[in-house]
Design an enzyme around this catalytic site. Structure first.
Site, short mmCIF file in Angstrom:
data_model
loop_
_atom_site.label_atom_id
_atom_site.label_comp_id
_atom_site.label_asym_id
_atom_site.label_seq_id
_atom_site.Cartn_x
_atom_site.Cartn_y
_atom_site.Cartn_z
N SER A 144 -0.60 7.18 -10.21
CA SER A 144 0.73 7.47 -9.66
C SER A 144 0.96 6.51 -8.51
O SER A 144 0.01 6.00 -7.91
CB SER A 144 0.78 8.91 -9.14
OG SER A 144 1.95 9.15 -8.37
N TYR A 157 -2.41 16.41 -5.14
CA TYR A 157 -1.97 15.42 -6.14
C TYR A 157 -2.30 14.01 -5.67
O TYR A 157 -2.82 13.18 -6.44
CB TYR A 157 -0.48 15.59 -6.39
CG TYR A 157 0.10 14.69 -7.45
CD1 TYR A 157 -0.01 15.02 -8.79
CD2 TYR A 157 0.78 13.53 -7.11
CE1 TYR A 157 0.54 14.21 -9.78
CE2 TYR A 157 1.33 12.72 -8.08
CZ TYR A 157 1.21 13.06 -9.41
OH TYR A 157 1.77 12.24 -10.38
#
Length: 256
Positions: A144, A157
């Site tokens: 990401s 995350y």
């Protein structure tokens, strides 16, 4: 000539989180260019439906239920894939979840869930798939933009995706001698069920959240799952034959 480099005819590609979003779009694109795709997901109903949709379009596709946090599941689907097709050429470790909370707001179970699905899942499935990649191959892990820089209210995350980025590099070093390339694709905000779930988690109106997520990038729009799938295809194909241990950012310029 270059168009042929994108062909994956007779290649066997395994995709996790394949029932929706980026996983679905990638499995579809890999099937379109000739790969035999194995869709893995914890959602049996959606996963089976996706595989049937691909078969109805004339593609070779199978669905296998898999919880990527379970070593037993990962070992089982690896053996099943080998039994079905005799080999594995491409592995797209894409499954992931997000909890939009700070470390103070997160409870331990939420932290564990994000790390287990998004990071441990990459380790477990790779552990059992790599021994069947006897002809070499390509592993693509979903990182990401927030694996490369921090983000707000996404502590677990960010930690998981940063781990994926560096795990990718370690795997590339370890498995290069087996002619297995390992790379990481780092999407920016992409219009998927995962992104839409963030609006609910943050108590924001969905449409307004999506608009705000697209702002501030040179290409002022959200990514589509197909945008990310095209990057995965590049990393799976022979056009990236001398690329390993790196991250491909696909984010409309968000990190620029």
């Amino acid at each position: 000539m270059e168009k042929d480099y994108f062909q994956l005819k007779d290649k066997v590609a395994v995709v996790t989180g394949a029932a929706s979003g980026i996983g679905y779009a990638t499995a579809e694109l890999l099937a379109e260019v000739g790969a035999k795709v194995v869709l893995l997901d914890i959602d049996e109903e959606k996963g089976a439906k996706a595989a049937q949709t691909f078969r109805d379009q004339g593609y070779t596709a199978e669905f296998l239920k898999c919880d990527v946090t379970s070593a037993a599941d990962c070992e089982k689907v690896s053996s099943q894939t080998k039994s079905l097709y005799g080999k594995i050429d491409v592995l797209f470790n894409n499954a992931g979840i997000i909890r939009r909370k700070t470390v103070v707001e997160l409870d331990e179970r939420e932290w564990d869930a994000v790390i287990d699905v998004s990071l441990k899942g990459v380790y477990l499935l790779s552990k059992y798939m790599i021994p069947h990649m006897t002809e070499g191959g390509s592993i693509i892990n979903t990182g990401s933009g927030w694996g490369l820089k921090g983000g707000d209210k996404a502590a677990a995350y960010c930690a998981a995706k940063a781990g994926v980025v560096n795990l990718t590099k370690a795997m590339a070093i370890d498995h290069g001698p087996q002619n297995i390339r390992v790379n990481c694709i780092c999407p920016g905000d992409t219009d998927t069920p995962l992104l839409r779930s963030e609006a609910k988690q943050l108590n924001q109106q969905e449409d307004a959240f999506l608009v705000s997520s697209a702002k501030g990038r040179p290409l002022e729009r959200l990514g589509t799952p197909r945008d990310i799938a095209k990057g995965v295809l590049f990393l799976a194909s022979d056009l990236s034959a001398w690329i390993t241990g790196t991250e491909l950012v696909v984010d409309g310029g968000g990190l620029a």
